[in-house]
Design a protein around this motif. Structure first.
Motif, PDB file in Angstrom:
ATOM      1  N   ARG A 101     -13.568   5.303   2.547  1.00  0.00           N
ATOM      2  CA  ARG A 101     -12.326   5.861   3.071  1.00  0.00           C
ATOM      3  C   ARG A 101     -11.750   6.813   2.040  1.00  0.00           C
ATOM      4  O   ARG A 101     -11.815   6.550   0.846  1.00  0.00           O
ATOM      5  N   PRO A 137      -8.158   8.563   1.535  1.00  0.00           N
ATOM      6  CA  PRO A 137      -6.777   8.835   1.948  1.00  0.00           C
ATOM      7  C   PRO A 137      -6.356  10.286   1.717  1.00  0.00           C
ATOM      8  O   PRO A 137      -5.477  10.789   2.411  1.00  0.00           O
ATOM      9  N   VAL A 174       0.835  -1.177   0.000  1.00  0.00           N
ATOM     10  CA  VAL A 174       0.000   0.000   0.000  1.00  0.00           C
ATOM     11  C   VAL A 174       0.878   1.237   0.000  1.00  0.00           C
ATOM     12  O   VAL A 174       1.916   1.283   0.665  1.00  0.00           O
ATOM     13  N   TYR A 229     -11.355  11.416   6.652  1.00  0.00           N
ATOM     14  CA  TYR A 229     -10.913  10.143   6.084  1.00  0.00           C
ATOM     15  C   TYR A 229     -12.012   9.105   6.022  1.00  0.00           C
ATOM     16  O   TYR A 229     -12.062   8.301   5.090  1.00  0.00           O
ATOM     17  N   GLU A 251      -6.142   1.270   5.980  1.00  0.00           N
ATOM     18  CA  GLU A 251      -5.517   1.488   4.676  1.00  0.00           C
ATOM     19  C   GLU A 251      -4.927   0.194   4.103  1.00  0.00           C
ATOM     20  O   GLU A 251      -4.722   0.095   2.894  1.00  0.00           O
ATOM     21  N   LEU A 306       1.067   4.367   1.433  1.00  0.00           N
ATOM     22  CA  LEU A 306       0.420   4.933   2.611  1.00  0.00           C
ATOM     23  C   LEU A 306       0.556   6.451   2.631  1.00  0.00           C
ATOM     24  O   LEU A 306       1.664   6.992   2.690  1.00  0.00           O
ATOM     25  N   TYR A 339      -5.936   3.915  11.373  1.00  0.00           N
ATOM     26  CA  TYR A 339      -5.782   4.434  10.013  1.00  0.00           C
ATOM     27  C   TYR A 339      -4.916   3.495   9.165  1.00  0.00           C
ATOM     28  O   TYR A 339      -5.305   3.098   8.057  1.00  0.00           O
TER      29      TYR A 339
END
Length: 297
Positions: A284, A286, A198, A265, A222, A200, A218
């Protein structure tokens, strides 16, 4: 950031293959984003650390399910995989781990040892130039000590071999030369090549400064697949690995989810399924552009 390229022999651990088109793209860490192996985000490796836990911060995790797909595990028949070490904080240790990954991404994997200026490594860990002082050096030293304490154990039922290694094999902070030397284990570089990585976003971590429970949830969220999620309060408690009473843990989790809503978020719904408290993670964002909301049924 995604960069399309022809599919050839993959040298970078941040390269992702698109199976349907037989092409690949590169996940590029920068000052706003960090590439993270999903397994370490889902497991309770980086968690909130209460002041009273500073003298007792050990954890032991069964990572067999999350890490059994690693090439080193498949080739050697390792099915029993455990991670243990000092409990790692979100506020400092996770930022230092981001710096370690960023350093290896920039200076390559041709050698197990990389060397870079301390000021550059500090910036990779999220420190501003004005924040680099003796106290910051001491914190980074402590964090690298914690990271090097994390041991990974690989064993199998039908194999005579086993493997014991560390997230960070060695780290040297040289104040005379103002350089940092980091040594990794080449058998774990494949961890960064994990099928599911991911990119991030770090903006949320900045917005959630000093809110370790919210930061932990979080990075956990994610790491999960796109689309709606159904997660129990029990699973959130397991991820945070708190040691307080259950009712207090539930209150901490609700405050953390509210913080994720506040920064734009998260959009979620809480409901009861029998005696179990459940959450539907509706969406969600990001980039923190969504209008987050929390509802109860």
């Amino acid at each position: 950031m995604e960069k399309a390229q022809e599919n050839s022999e993959i040298e970078s651990p941040f390269c992702i293959i698109k199976k349907e088109s037989n092409t690949s793209y590169e996940l590029t860490p920068n000052s706003n984003k960090s590439v993270q192996p999903v397994a370490l985000l889902r497991l309770s490796v980086f968690t909130p650390v209460a002041p009273k836990e500073k003298g007792k911060r050990d954890f032991l995790i069964d990572a067999s399910e999350e890490l059994s797909s690693l090439e080193v595990a498949r080739q050697e028949g390792y099915t029993d995989i455990k991670i243990q070490g000092a409990k790692l904080s979100m506020s400092t240790d996770f930022k230092t781990w981001i710096g370690v990954i960023s350093a290896f991404s920039k200076y390559g994997y041709s050698s197990e040892k990389i060397t870079l200026p301390f000021s550059e490594f500090a910036r990779m860990c999220g420190l501003k130039p004005t924040d680099i002082n003796g106290r910051a050096r001491a914190r980074l030293h402590d964090s690298l000590f914690n990271l090097s304490s994390v041991t990974l154990s690989f064993r199998g039922k039908n194999t005579k071999k086993s493997l014991v290694t560390h997230l960070v094999q060695r780290a040297v902070l040289n104040h005379e030369t103002d350089q940092v030397e980091i040594v990794g284990d080449s058998s774990l570089w494949e961890l960064y090549r994990y099928d599911h990585k991911v990119l991030l976003g770090l903006k949320a971590l900045s917005e959630l400064s000093r809110k370790e429970a919210a930061q932990s949830l979080y990075v956990y969220l994610e790491s999960m697949p796109a689309g709606p999620l159904y997660i129990s309060m029990k699973r959130f408690r397991e991820r945070l690995a708190l040691e307080s009473q259950i009712k207090d843990q539930n209150a901490i989790i609700r405050r953390a989810l509210a913080d994720l809503v506040r920064i734009g978020y998260l959009d979620f719904t809480e409901y009861k399924k029998g005696r179990e408290i459940m959450f539907v993670i509706n969406s969600r964002s990001p980039k923190l552009q969504a209008i987050g909301r929390a509802t109860k049924k």
